[in-house]
Each structure stands twice: as C-alpha cells, then as structure tokens.
Write a protein that holds these residues in place. Structure first.
Motif, PDB file in Angstrom:
ATOM      1  N   PHE A 113       0.794  -1.264  -0.017  1.00 17.44           N
ATOM      2  CA  PHE A 113       0.103  -0.158   0.012  1.00 17.44           C
ATOM      3  C   PHE A 113       0.939   1.095  -0.017  1.00 17.44           C
ATOM      4  O   PHE A 113       1.799   1.117   0.750  1.00 17.44           O
ATOM      5  CB  PHE A 113      -0.878   0.095   1.103  1.00 17.44           C
ATOM      6  N   ASN A 114       0.516   2.259  -0.730  1.00 20.69           N
ATOM      7  CA  ASN A 114       1.090   3.440  -0.664  1.00 20.69           C
ATOM      8  C   ASN A 114       0.171   4.325  -0.329  1.00 20.69           C
ATOM      9  O   ASN A 114      -0.859   4.857  -0.620  1.00 20.69           O
ATOM     10  CB  ASN A 114       1.322   4.177  -2.270  1.00 20.69           C
ATOM     11  N   VAL A 115       0.374   4.765   1.114  1.00 22.45           N
ATOM     12  CA  VAL A 115      -0.704   5.681   1.955  1.00 22.45           C
ATOM     13  C   VAL A 115      -0.114   7.092   1.750  1.00 22.45           C
ATOM     14  O   VAL A 115       1.107   7.502   2.522  1.00 22.45           O
ATOM     15  CB  VAL A 115      -0.728   4.967   3.256  1.00 22.45           C
ATOM     16  N   ARG A 116      -1.058   7.888   1.923  1.00 18.03           N
ATOM     17  CA  ARG A 116      -0.594   9.449   1.681  1.00 18.03           C
ATOM     18  C   ARG A 116      -1.878  10.152   2.678  1.00 18.03           C
ATOM     19  O   ARG A 116      -2.977   9.625   2.412  1.00 18.03           O
ATOM     20  CB  ARG A 116      -0.851   9.906   0.417  1.00 18.03           C
ATOM     21  N   ILE A 117      -1.347  11.267   3.082  1.00 16.27           N
ATOM     22  CA  ILE A 117      -2.419  12.038   3.833  1.00 16.27           C
ATOM     23  C   ILE A 117      -2.975  13.221   2.925  1.00 16.27           C
ATOM     24  O   ILE A 117      -2.010  13.805   2.291  1.00 16.27           O
ATOM     25  CB  ILE A 117      -1.582  12.845   5.047  1.00 16.27           C
ATOM     26  N   MET A 118      -4.169  13.488   3.030  1.00 16.68           N
ATOM     27  CA  MET A 118      -4.886  14.449   2.079  1.00 16.68           C
ATOM     28  C   MET A 118      -5.501  15.332   3.174  1.00 16.68           C
ATOM     29  O   MET A 118      -6.316  14.867   3.916  1.00 16.68           O
ATOM     30  CB  MET A 118      -5.816  13.849   1.219  1.00 16.68           C
TER      31      MET A 118
END
Length: 340
Positions: free
Chosen positions: A51-56
């Motif tokens: 998983f490539n997890v980013r905060i938006m």
C-alpha cells in the motif's frame, strides 16, 4: 511499481483539525507495513510494499490535529489526487456537537471519489464525516456506540446500528464503516485482507498484536446514557427508575409516580429518549448486572434477583441480547481488567 512490477494500492487518508492522531498515524503505520514488516522479521520472503498511503488535507499547509499532534499533508484538494481507497479516520467530536456544514469542499470531493469508483472506509466518529456527505442515506452503518443519539437526531436517514464492528453499506462493499475507537484495527486488517491477501492480514495482526473484535461493540457499550432532552417529567421518571429499577413492578410504580396515563407516559418517554419505557428499565438492570459481574464473584442467579428478575433464565436471555455475551462470558472478559 517495484522491481517485480508490483503496483501498490493507492490509499488516501483524509485529515482535518478534528482528526484523532492515533487513528491517523496508526492506520498509516499498519498499512505501510503490509508486505514488509513480517518479511523483515522472519527473513523468509522478499519485501514488497503493498500500500502507498498518503495524507490528504484541505491544503498542503501543515497543521496540528487534536491534542496538538502535527500533520503534514502529502496532497490537497487542489491536487485532485486519485486513489483506490479513501479512509476517513476517527475525529474528536462530542456526542452533542454538530458536524453539519463543516468542510463542504471535502464533502463534495468525497462524493466525487465515490462516483469515480473509489472504495471508502470510515472508522468510529469518522463515519459522521461520511454521513455528512449523504452517501450513507438509506444505508446501514455503524460508528462508536456513544453516537447513537447523534445519528438519530442529525442523520435520521442513516440506518445506524451500534452492535456490529464492521458494516457494509452496499452489496458491493464500496462503503464500509467500523465501530468504536480502536475499530480502525479491524478496518486495517479487513483492508489488507481484501486488497492484498488474507495471509498478509493475519501476519500483520500477529506482528502488531491486533485482535479482531468479532464480539462486536455490544459488550463495550454503556446501555444507559444521559442524553439531553426537554421533557422534565420524563427526566424525573428516568431519575426515579435509576433509584428503583430493582422493584418487581417498576413500570407500574413509575406510572403512578408520573401521575399521567400509562399510554401518555410511554409515548412521551419514547419521543424524548428514543427508548421505550421497558427498554430503559431493562438497560438499567443489565448495567447493574454488568457492574456486579465485573466487580464481584456473586453467582449469576443472585445477580438476576438483585436486578429485578426472579426468572434467572429470562435474565440470561435478556443479558445476551443486550450485550452479545452470556453473563459468564462477560465476567470472563471484563473481570480480569480490574485485577491488573
């Protein structure tokens, strides 16, 4: 894409100032570790980030969420980021607070992601954000058990259910809601199992000592809450019942205490509290029984009598229906906590 050609699942987690930092960063840690942490520990498999997890955030400007925890968004609304999965984590919101009208741009963006085909997950009070988008209207959903009254008053079109810990809002599973505060654990395991593979979900659960709450939320929920309302007579009857719930004829006696017709009292009680008179009485009795099970070795039959039930078998059925556990199971689950 890694050297083997594997493409990680793209995940966006929405962060706002009300976000709970533990849920935000806990979800990032667990999902980011899938495919790498177990493999590093046992040294038997190649590492592969799943998983490539980013905060938006609303913008890319850093901010502090609840309890002063710093948040640095990776992307913002202006970037119009795309993802396979969107997560709305827990937020700090009191059960009497109103979320309506907050962050309309984010609400519209979430609706847009759903139309794009993104799978949306919401945990605990993050489900309130999802309800605000309207995507849960007409759907079954869960959230923390403490928000029953909030959903009843502010989002009546949501079929709110406090019992389960995970609920699919639609047959395709494109919207999934999770219950209490640490339900993001269950949600993370579910996401890994569904979007990577069940074996990896089990490995992550072992590494982090995560436990699926298969028993649901009922064992943890308080059945008696002082939800505010404007009916002074009903409040007075609630106080009377809290003092006299163990009386065999408690319903008849509270009607006499109220000095109004029984049908009128029952109608007003339901309207003010969302519970029938008998449901409120039963909840008081079960809460009393829970306390005795947690704090004493009193036999269940004696607890039944002290709660107002001569018929112990009826009491056991009522307790199981209210908490999801038998009295003995409840005692085994919670009494050890007081001995730590």
């Amino acid at each position: 894409m890694d050297e083997s050609g594997h493409v990680p699942v793209e995940v966006l987690i929405v962060a706002i100032p009300e976000t709970a930092g533990s849920a935000l960063y806990g979800m990032i840690d667990v999902l980011s570790a899938a495919g790498t942490l177990w493999q590093s520990l046992v040294r038997t498999e190649p590492l592969r980030r799943l998983f490539n997890v980013r905060i938006m955030g609303s913008t890319r400007v850093s901010f502090r969420c609840e309890n002063g925890i710093p948040v640095i968004p990776d992307v913002s609304l202006d970037d119009n980021p795309r993802a396979d999965i969107l997560i709305l984590p827990e937020i700090w919101l009191g059960p009497d607070e109103v979320f309506k009208g907050r962050y309309p741009e984010i609400m519209e963006w979430v609706r847009k992601q759903y139309r794009r085909g993104v799978v949306i997950y919401a945990a605990c009070s993050g489900v309130i954000m999802l309800a605000e988008t309207g995507l849960l209207d007409g759907c079954e959903a869960t959230s923390h058990w403490g928000y029953q009254d909030l959903f009843r008053k502010q989002y009546p079109r949501v079929r709110y259910s406090p019992e389960p810990n995970l609920v699919f809002a639609d047959p395709a599973g494109r919207i999934v809601t999770a219950g209490g505060t640490t339900s993001w654990h269950d949600l993370a395991i579910h996401i890994i199992s569904r979007h990577a593979n069940p074996g990896e979900a089990l490995r992550i659960a072992k590494v982090y000592l995560l436990k699926l709450h298969g028993e649901g939320q009922l064992p943890y929920a308080s059945l008696v809450r002082n939800d505010p309302h404007a009916d002074a007579l009903v409040r007075s009857c609630q106080e009377w019942l809290r003092e006299h719930f163990m009386k065999t004829d408690a319903i008849g006696q509270v009607v006499a205490y109220a000095k109004i017709p029984e049908r009128t009292l029952k109608r007003r009680f339901k309207s003010a509290t969302g519970l029938s008179l008998i449901e409120y009485l039963q909840n008081l009795r079960v809460e009393h029984a829970k306390t005795l099970l947690e704090q004493s070795e009193t036999p269940v039959d004696e607890i039944s009598v002290s709660a107002g039930y001569e018929d112990a078998s009826f009491f056991r059925r009522l307790f199981k229906r209210s908490t999801g556990l038998t009295p003995s199971q409840y005692r085994r689950m919670f009494r050890p906590l007081l001995q730590i």
